[in-house]
Scaffold this motif. Structure first.
Motif, short mmCIF file in Angstrom:
data_model
loop_
_atom_site.label_atom_id
_atom_site.label_comp_id
_atom_site.label_asym_id
_atom_site.label_seq_id
_atom_site.Cartn_x
_atom_site.Cartn_y
_atom_site.Cartn_z
N ILE A 68 0.11 12.84 1.40
CA ILE A 68 0.43 11.75 2.31
C ILE A 68 0.86 10.50 1.53
O ILE A 68 1.83 9.83 1.91
N SER A 69 0.17 10.19 0.45
CA SER A 69 0.54 9.03 -0.37
C SER A 69 1.94 9.21 -0.94
O SER A 69 2.77 8.28 -0.93
N GLY A 70 2.22 10.41 -1.45
CA GLY A 70 3.55 10.69 -2.01
C GLY A 70 4.64 10.56 -0.96
O GLY A 70 5.71 9.98 -1.24
N LEU A 71 4.39 11.06 0.23
CA LEU A 71 5.38 10.98 1.30
C LEU A 71 5.63 9.55 1.74
O LEU A 71 6.77 9.14 1.98
N MET A 72 4.55 8.77 1.85
CA MET A 72 4.69 7.38 2.28
C MET A 72 5.47 6.57 1.24
O MET A 72 6.32 5.74 1.60
N ILE A 73 5.19 6.79 -0.03
CA ILE A 73 5.91 6.09 -1.09
C ILE A 73 7.39 6.51 -1.08
O ILE A 73 8.29 5.67 -1.20
N LEU A 74 7.64 7.82 -0.91
CA LEU A 74 9.01 8.32 -0.87
C LEU A 74 9.79 7.69 0.29
O LEU A 74 10.94 7.26 0.12
N GLN A 75 9.14 7.61 1.45
CA GLN A 75 9.81 7.02 2.62
C GLN A 75 10.17 5.56 2.38
O GLN A 75 11.28 5.11 2.70
N ARG A 76 9.25 4.80 1.78
CA ARG A 76 9.52 3.39 1.49
C ARG A 76 10.66 3.25 0.47
O ARG A 76 11.52 2.37 0.61
N LEU A 77 10.68 4.13 -0.53
CA LEU A 77 11.74 4.07 -1.55
C LEU A 77 13.10 4.41 -0.94
O LEU A 77 14.10 3.75 -1.24
N LEU A 78 13.13 5.42 -0.10
CA LEU A 78 14.39 5.81 0.54
C LEU A 78 14.92 4.69 1.43
O LEU A 78 16.13 4.47 1.50
N CYS B 296 7.35 -1.07 -3.13
CA CYS B 296 7.26 0.05 -2.19
C CYS B 296 5.92 0.75 -2.30
O CYS B 296 5.31 1.14 -1.29
N VAL B 297 5.46 0.93 -3.53
CA VAL B 297 4.17 1.59 -3.76
C VAL B 297 3.04 0.77 -3.14
O VAL B 297 2.15 1.31 -2.46
N LYS B 298 3.06 -0.56 -3.36
CA LYS B 298 2.01 -1.42 -2.84
C LYS B 298 1.99 -1.45 -1.30
O LYS B 298 0.94 -1.56 -0.69
N LYS B 299 3.17 -1.34 -0.69
CA LYS B 299 3.24 -1.31 0.77
C LYS B 299 2.75 0.03 1.33
O LYS B 299 2.14 0.09 2.39
N ALA B 300 3.06 1.09 0.60
CA ALA B 300 2.79 2.44 1.12
C ALA B 300 1.34 2.87 0.97
O ALA B 300 0.78 3.51 1.87
N LEU B 301 0.71 2.55 -0.14
CA LEU B 301 -0.62 3.10 -0.43
C LEU B 301 -1.69 2.72 0.59
O LEU B 301 -2.46 3.59 1.02
N PRO B 302 -1.81 1.45 1.02
CA PRO B 302 -2.85 1.13 2.02
C PRO B 302 -2.69 1.92 3.31
O PRO B 302 -3.67 2.41 3.88
N VAL B 303 -1.44 2.07 3.78
CA VAL B 303 -1.19 2.84 5.00
C VAL B 303 -1.53 4.31 4.78
O VAL B 303 -2.11 4.97 5.64
N ALA B 304 -1.16 4.83 3.60
CA ALA B 304 -1.41 6.24 3.29
C ALA B 304 -2.91 6.54 3.23
O ALA B 304 -3.38 7.55 3.77
N ILE B 305 -3.68 5.66 2.59
CA ILE B 305 -5.13 5.86 2.49
C ILE B 305 -5.77 5.79 3.87
O ILE B 305 -6.62 6.62 4.23
N LYS B 306 -5.35 4.81 4.67
CA LYS B 306 -5.90 4.66 6.02
C LYS B 306 -5.61 5.89 6.87
O LYS B 306 -6.50 6.40 7.58
#
Length: 318
Positions: A183-193, A11-21
């Motif tokens: 934003i990174s925290g939110l994206m990771i949270l969304q993927r985990l949920l 989830c972290v690996k999927k979320a971080l690139p989108v969050a940074i972009k």
């Protein structure tokens, strides 16, 4: 089945690139706007712009200086509004009305782009928020009881040009870091949920509230994000949902109508509470107005469907 740690790391690996972009996109818009407004303020141009709107504010029972606060909010965030409001000799009642207007209408450039990217007309979103601000002000001016006391005005020390630029740079760096982290925290949270099936449970729990607001239960998580961290910080998840086609256009538009009026119900009102304003009046009027706006918008959709019903295409055998 993969272990919990593997799923979490995935989830972290999927979320971080989108969050940074998304963070980079956000900063490209925010920083030039922030610098532009800082220059407008330093060269005393904002008061000149707001002077044209002063008569409108006196008509709804507010001081002419209220126009300066409102115009400033349109270009900036709530922190700047509070800093400005604390320098003016407003009563508690006047400050409460102004705070509500600014909670609806602030940071137009960034937030309007977010609302547009997630399925709504940018022009209509601006009109809706400005109109909603004045409807809320007129309603509060009619409903609010008399409130004794004045807001404590602070003395402002003017800075030189280079000091102003240095202050802008320092605050921009800190805000940029905050944006990336949130934003990174939110994206990771969304993927985990999503990964662990909690989003479905959350949607089911909030389903009655969403239906009361005229919204689809599927937007429950986005509604929660918009009402806690706001449109700006929640932009990553909202745009990600829109990009992946997880939102039907109509439901996204209805959610945007709600969030245009009622968003960031956690941090922003608390900032005004510190100034001594009652929290209930800062939250509930916007929630009620947002609910009414969504139901009116739903009515417009029904009317449009009645006037222009979908055309059925039948197969014709030759």
């Amino acid at each position: 089945m993969a272990s919990y740690s593997t799923r979490v790391w995935g989830c972290v690996k999927k979320a971080l690139p989108v969050a940074i972009k998304t963070s980079v996109w956000f900063l490209k818009i925010m920083l030039p706007v922030s610098l532009f407004v800082t220059l407008l303020s330093y060269f005393n141009i904002l008061p000149y712009i707001s002077s044209f709107a002063s008569p409108l504010f006196t008509l709804i029972g507010l001081p002419g200086d209220a126009a300066l606060v409102f115009v400033t909010s349109i270009f900036t965030n709530i922190y700047t509004v509070i800093a400005l409001l604390s320098t003016l000799d407003f009563s508690v009642r006047e400050s409460l009305i102004m705070a509500t207007m600014c909670l609806i209408s602030h940071n137009f450039v960034v937030e309007t782009i977010v609302l547009q990217k997630t399925g709504s007309s940018a022009v209509w979103m601006v009109i809706l928020r400005v109109l909603g601000s004045f409807v809320a002000a007129i309603g509060l001016n009619w409903l609010l009881p008399e409130m004794n006391g004045k807001m404590m005005a602070e003395t402002v020390t003017s800075l030189g040009f280079w000091e102003t630029m240095l202050h802008w740079l320092e605050s921009s760096v800190m805000l940029g870091l905050k944006i990336v982290l949130v934003i990174s925290g939110l994206m990771i949270l969304q993927r985990l949920l999503e990964e662990f099936g909690i989003l479905k449970i959350l949607s089911a729990m909030l389903s009655p509230l969403m239906r009361l607001f005229g919204l689809n239960p599927d937007v429950a998580f986005l509604w929660l994000v918009g009402n806690t961290v706001g449109l700006a910080y929640g932009s990553a998840i909202m745009m990600d949902y829109a990009k992946m086609g997880k939102l039907v256009h109509k439901e996204a538009d209805l959610l945007n109508h709600h969030l245009a009026i009622s968003h960031s119900q956690l941090e922003d009102p608390l900032l005004f509470v510190v100034m001594g304003l009652p929290v209930g009046w800062l939250i509930f009027p916007r929630v009620v107005l947002a609910m009414l706006v969504v139901w009116v918008r739903r009515g417009v959709y029904l009317l449009q469907a009645h006037i222009h019903p979908p055309v059925k295409v039948e197969n014709i055998s030759l």
